[in-house]
Design a protein around this motif. Structure first.
Motif, mmCIF file in Angstrom:
data_model
loop_
_atom_site.group_PDB
_atom_site.id
_atom_site.type_symbol
_atom_site.label_atom_id
_atom_site.label_comp_id
_atom_site.label_asym_id
_atom_site.label_seq_id
_atom_site.Cartn_x
_atom_site.Cartn_y
_atom_site.Cartn_z
ATOM 1 N N THR A 12 0.817 -1.211 0.000
ATOM 2 C CA THR A 12 0.000 0.000 0.000
ATOM 3 C C THR A 12 0.853 1.265 0.000
ATOM 4 N N THR A 13 1.974 1.219 0.701
ATOM 5 C CA THR A 13 2.776 2.436 0.795
ATOM 6 C C THR A 13 4.078 2.371 0.014
ATOM 7 N N SER A 14 4.497 1.162 -0.353
ATOM 8 C CA SER A 14 5.744 1.075 -1.116
ATOM 9 C C SER A 14 5.750 -0.147 -2.011
ATOM 10 N N SER A 15 6.614 -0.070 -3.035
ATOM 11 C CA SER A 15 6.858 -1.231 -3.898
ATOM 12 C C SER A 15 8.207 -1.796 -3.490
ATOM 13 N N ARG A 16 8.282 -3.102 -3.374
ATOM 14 C CA ARG A 16 9.526 -3.764 -2.954
ATOM 15 C C ARG A 16 9.856 -4.901 -3.884
ATOM 16 N N ALA A 17 11.146 -5.154 -4.050
ATOM 17 C CA ALA A 17 11.573 -6.362 -4.757
ATOM 18 C C ALA A 17 12.638 -7.006 -3.889
ATOM 19 N N TYR A 263 1.322 -6.960 10.227
ATOM 20 C CA TYR A 263 1.175 -5.563 10.646
ATOM 21 C C TYR A 263 1.897 -4.635 9.689
ATOM 22 N N GLY A 264 1.225 -4.290 8.597
ATOM 23 C CA GLY A 264 1.748 -3.294 7.661
ATOM 24 C C GLY A 264 0.898 -2.046 7.819
ATOM 25 N N THR A 265 0.428 -1.509 6.699
ATOM 26 C CA THR A 265 -0.476 -0.358 6.741
ATOM 27 C C THR A 265 -1.727 -0.723 7.535
ATOM 28 N N GLY A 266 -2.296 -1.865 7.197
ATOM 29 C CA GLY A 266 -3.419 -2.421 7.965
ATOM 30 C C GLY A 266 -2.906 -3.636 8.724
ATOM 31 N N ALA A 307 -3.377 0.021 10.917
ATOM 32 C CA ALA A 307 -2.437 -0.490 11.930
ATOM 33 C C ALA A 307 -1.200 0.410 11.849
ATOM 34 N N GLY A 308 -0.210 0.052 11.015
ATOM 35 C CA GLY A 308 0.954 0.927 10.826
ATOM 36 C C GLY A 308 0.545 2.310 10.335
ATOM 37 N N ALA A 309 -0.587 2.394 9.654
ATOM 38 C CA ALA A 309 -1.069 3.697 9.171
ATOM 39 C C ALA A 309 -1.345 4.648 10.335
ATOM 40 N N ALA A 310 -1.661 4.103 11.510
ATOM 41 C CA ALA A 310 -1.866 4.971 12.687
ATOM 42 C C ALA A 310 -0.521 5.593 13.073
ATOM 43 N N VAL A 311 0.538 4.812 12.967
ATOM 44 C CA VAL A 311 1.881 5.319 13.300
ATOM 45 C C VAL A 311 2.305 6.352 12.246
ATOM 46 N N GLN A 312 1.962 6.053 10.990
ATOM 47 C CA GLN A 312 2.256 7.032 9.924
ATOM 48 C C GLN A 312 1.536 8.347 10.198
ATOM 49 N N TRP A 313 0.304 8.249 10.657
ATOM 50 C CA TRP A 313 -0.475 9.462 10.945
ATOM 51 C C TRP A 313 0.152 10.230 12.112
ATOM 52 N N HIS A 323 10.203 9.543 13.421
ATOM 53 C CA HIS A 323 10.351 8.234 12.775
ATOM 54 C C HIS A 323 9.415 7.248 13.462
ATOM 55 N N ALA A 324 8.925 6.264 12.679
ATOM 56 C CA ALA A 324 8.009 5.256 13.253
ATOM 57 C C ALA A 324 8.669 4.567 14.454
ATOM 58 N N ARG A 325 9.973 4.302 14.352
ATOM 59 C CA ARG A 325 10.637 3.551 15.433
ATOM 60 C C ARG A 325 10.720 4.341 16.740
ATOM 61 N N ASP A 326 10.572 5.682 16.673
ATOM 62 C CA ASP A 326 10.604 6.499 17.901
ATOM 63 C C ASP A 326 9.449 6.161 18.829
ATOM 64 N N SER A 327 8.410 5.559 18.271
ATOM 65 C CA SER A 327 7.228 5.251 19.080
ATOM 66 C C SER A 327 7.568 4.246 20.188
ATOM 67 N N GLU A 328 8.557 3.411 19.952
ATOM 68 C CA GLU A 328 8.872 2.351 20.921
ATOM 69 C C GLU A 328 9.365 2.941 22.253
ATOM 70 N N GLY A 408 5.467 -8.231 9.128
ATOM 71 C CA GLY A 408 5.135 -6.884 8.643
ATOM 72 C C GLY A 408 6.004 -5.834 9.342
ATOM 73 N N GLY A 409 6.006 -4.628 8.775
ATOM 74 C CA GLY A 409 6.899 -3.565 9.225
ATOM 75 C C GLY A 409 6.826 -3.238 10.713
ATOM 76 N N MET A 410 5.629 -3.340 11.304
ATOM 77 C CA MET A 410 5.450 -2.925 12.703
ATOM 78 C C MET A 410 6.051 -3.893 13.719
ATOM 79 N N VAL A 411 6.316 -5.134 13.303
ATOM 80 C CA VAL A 411 6.721 -6.126 14.309
ATOM 81 C C VAL A 411 8.159 -5.930 14.789
ATOM 82 N N GLU A 412 8.849 -4.983 14.169
ATOM 83 C CA GLU A 412 10.175 -4.606 14.704
ATOM 84 C C GLU A 412 10.038 -3.990 16.093
ATOM 85 N N ASN A 413 8.859 -3.476 16.381
ATOM 86 C CA ASN A 413 8.634 -2.747 17.624
ATOM 87 C C ASN A 413 8.393 -3.737 18.776
ATOM 88 N N ASN A 414 9.410 -3.927 19.624
ATOM 89 C CA ASN A 414 9.324 -4.934 20.699
ATOM 90 C C ASN A 414 8.247 -4.585 21.715
HETATM 91 N N1 LIG Z 1 9.349 0.430 14.700
HETATM 92 C C1 LIG Z 1 8.085 0.646 14.309
HETATM 93 N N2 LIG Z 1 7.111 0.873 15.224
HETATM 94 C C2 LIG Z 1 5.824 1.065 14.849
HETATM 95 N N3 LIG Z 1 5.414 1.043 13.556
HETATM 96 C C3 LIG Z 1 6.327 0.831 12.613
HETATM 97 C C4 LIG Z 1 7.705 0.622 12.925
HETATM 98 N N4 LIG Z 1 8.373 0.433 11.757
HETATM 99 C C5 LIG Z 1 7.456 0.511 10.760
HETATM 100 N N5 LIG Z 1 6.227 0.762 11.265
HETATM 101 C C6 LIG Z 1 4.963 0.914 10.506
HETATM 102 O O1 LIG Z 1 4.844 -0.216 9.655
HETATM 103 C C7 LIG Z 1 4.276 0.160 8.397
HETATM 104 C C8 LIG Z 1 5.144 -0.376 7.278
HETATM 105 O O2 LIG Z 1 5.012 -1.739 7.214
HETATM 106 P P1 LIG Z 1 5.022 -2.486 5.799
HETATM 107 O O3 LIG Z 1 4.892 -3.947 6.113
HETATM 108 O O4 LIG Z 1 6.197 -2.025 5.043
HETATM 109 O O5 LIG Z 1 3.671 -1.883 5.175
HETATM 110 P P2 LIG Z 1 2.937 -2.020 3.730
HETATM 111 O O6 LIG Z 1 3.300 -3.372 3.173
HETATM 112 O O7 LIG Z 1 1.491 -1.892 4.057
HETATM 113 O O8 LIG Z 1 3.386 -0.886 2.864
HETATM 114 C C9 LIG Z 1 4.209 1.666 8.366
HETATM 115 O O9 LIG Z 1 2.837 2.034 8.452
HETATM 116 C C10 LIG Z 1 4.983 2.129 9.593
HETATM 117 O O10 LIG Z 1 4.329 3.222 10.205
#
Ligand SMILES: Nc1ncnc2c1ncn2[C@@H]1O[C@H](COP(=O)(O)OP(=O)(O)O)[C@@H](O)[C@H]1O
Ligand SMILES: O=P(O)(O)OC[C@H](O)CO
Length: 495
Positions: A12-17, A263-266, A307-313, A323-328, A408-414
């Motif tokens: 939803t937010t990026s293209s990856r290869a 846990y990505g955007t949703g 989900a992650g979109a809340a952190v983006q917001w 930065h998203a990681r600052d939330s931790e 998903g991107g959010m699971v880095e957050n312990n």
């Molecule tokens: N350390 C973090 N803590 C909280 N949220 C994070 C962290 N790192 C990334 N995110 C959130 O994870 C999402 C990115 O995950 P990703 O799996 O790449 O999403 P998508 O596939 O939907 O584009 C973003 O919305 C970002 O805000």
């Protein structure tokens, strides 16, 4: 000679290869974010041309970074944000309207009308889904109704419809192949998941000409070859799945009862239910988990839009963090029980509420509430929503999973992972490779290629990186969750 697999993950937010070795290890990756368009309240669009150009760019970059020759890429797998709807010209490949993203709610009134006319039971019986703007059919109908001349052009056979997988395949094959896979088709609201075909009654209901639709194949199949001009060689596309189903495969949830949550955007929680479709009494979705050799494995899904979109917001919208990681660190400083609840219903509420007209709110503010409490409440909202899904699964009679596999991107957050285990009362397992979406579709391509003999061979590659055990008292858990349920009640449009 070692064999490499290129996974395209168009999110939803990026293209990856990502290029994977046969052992399922990433050897090179490239990622590019692209623009989100919010033209009106509840509308979310992407530029189709940007989806394609960013995808091509990351494929080229990943191949360059790997140092491999394109001819050493044995196969490609495509996985994608699902439901997002594109209509393009067969002649030029150009979209006739921006992509209408899965989060977009513009068809809420039309959906309410269909429900009022009593169509929901028939639609649910055939598709396993509900009538909601989330799915592709009403978005496609909106394009045909609102882009001048589109319906006539569709009837003349000049246009193609596809979800992002299909659109990318069209472009990768130089405009030759119009196909999708059963997992993506099962998210359109036009596909009969029992008969595994486009359904005429549904096409008539949504007024969709069948000529627009792609051919539906298994998830591991010969989808076509890339145009050799694009990536330096003609590479077969052998795997395809919607991103959440691809994550189910990447997490090796092959046994009935196994659950993953991404846990990505949703956030999307999916439970494998085996060969039989299971219908939920609590407004979860029945969907195709994967289809291999014509055999369908079904799944039950809970879909959360934010989900992650809340952190983006929190980062980009109200700029509370850089930065998203600052939330931790902020959540660590706040602790579990700050009394603030953030309900991120920015585009309505998904499962199990399905309330497209609900909107977000923050509750429990006091004079000493600051940035860290609001950020913590944002993170907690993702965990509480997961709890809603698990409760719905429990009420449907599903046994509690022995563990929840997350990615998903959010699971880095312990901190989020620990709070999740606590509020669910279930162990949370994070795998070594958290790019499971891409991995899943690389596995599918490898399966078709014969690198993996069967799903068991794939499962042997899954390794746990960390397990988070629940440690919160039951009394605390119940108190916090009751506060969440109260907050959700207050944002519901339907009372
Ligand atoms: N350390 C973090 N803590 C909280 N949220 C994070 C962290 N790192 C990334 N995110 C959130 O994870 C999402 C990115 O995950 P990703 O799996 O790449 O999403 P998508 O596939 O939907 O584009 C973003 O919305 C970002 O805000
Ligand atoms: O892009 P993601 O990872 O948030 O996934 C989006 C889903 O496929 C929508 O159903």
């Amino acid at each position: 000679m070692p064999q490499y697999l290129l996974a395209i993950d168009q999110g939803t937010t990026s293209s990856r290869a990502i290029i994977f070795s046969a052992e399922g290890l990433p050897v090179a990756r490239a990622q590019q974010e692209f623009r989100q368009y919010f033209p009106q309240d509840g509308w979310v669009e992407h530029d189709g041309e940007e989806i394609w150009s960013s995808t091509l760019e990351v494929c080229r970059k990943a191949i360059a970074e790997s140092g491999l020759d394109s001819a050493e890429i044995a196969a490609i797998g495509i996985t994608n944000q699902r439901e997002t709807t594109l209509v393009w010209e067969a002649e030029t490949g150009k979209p006739i309207h921006p992509a209408i993203v899965w989060q977009d709610r513009r068809t809420a009134d039309y959906c309410a009308g269909l429900k009022g006319e009593g169509h929901e039971a028939m639609v649910a019986a055939k598709t396993g889904l509900l009538i909601d703007p989330y799915f592709s059919a009403t978005k496609l109908r909106w394009i045909l109704h609102n882009v001048p001349g589109a319906r006539e052009r569709a009837q003349r056979g000049e246009l193609r419809f596809g979800t992002v997988d299909s659109y990318l395949l069209w472009h990768l094959t130089g405009g030759k192949v119009h196909r999708t896979d059963a997992s993506n088709a099962s998210r359109t609201l036009m596909f009969n998941i029992h008969q595994q075909c486009w359904d005429e009654e549904l096409l008539a209901l949504f007024d969709i000409p069948a000529s627009l639709l792609p051919e539906v194949l298994d998830c591991a199949a010969d989808f076509g070859h890339t145009d050799s001009q694009l990536l330096g060689a003609s590479i077969p596309v052998l795997g395809m799945a919607g991103d959440q189903q691809a994550a189910l495969i990447g997490q090796a949830c092959f046994e009935p009862g196994m659950v993953k949550s991404t846990y990505g955007t949703g956030c999307f929680m999916i439970q494998n239910t085996g060969e039989q479709p299971v219908s939920s009494k609590n407004r979860l979705l029945t969907t195709v988990g994967y289809r291999l050799d014509g055999k369908v494995t079904y799944a039950v899904e809970g879909s959360i839009f934010v989900a992650g979109a809340a952190v983006q917001w929190l980062r980009d919208g109200i700029k509370l963090i850089s930065h998203a990681r600052d939330s931790e660190a902020l959540a660590e400083a706040t602790g579990d029980a700050c009394g603030v609840y953030l309900v991120p219903a920015f585009t309505g509420l998904g499962a199990p509420y399905w309330d497209p007209k609900a909107r977000g709110a923050i509750f429990g503010l006091t004079r000493d509430t600051g940035i860290k409490e609001i950020v913590t409440a944002g993170l907690q909202s993702v965990c509480y929503q997961t709890c809603d899904l698990l409760e719905a699964m429990r009420q449907d009679g599903a046994a509690a999973p022995s563990a929840l596999r997350v990615d998903g991107g959010m699971v880095e957050n312990n901190w989020v992972m620990q709070f999740l285990a606590d509020i669910l009362g279930v162990s949370v397992e994070r795998p070594e490779v958290t790019e499971t979406t891409a991995l899943g579709v690389a596995y599918l391509a490898g399966l078709k290629l014969g690198i993996y003999s069967d799903l068991q061979a794939i499962a042997s590659h899954w390794h746990r990186q960390q397990r988070f055990e629940p440690r919160m008292s039951e009394e605390q858990r119940a108190r916090l969750y009751a506060g969440w349920l109260d907050a959700v009640k207050r944002v519901r449009s339907e009372g």
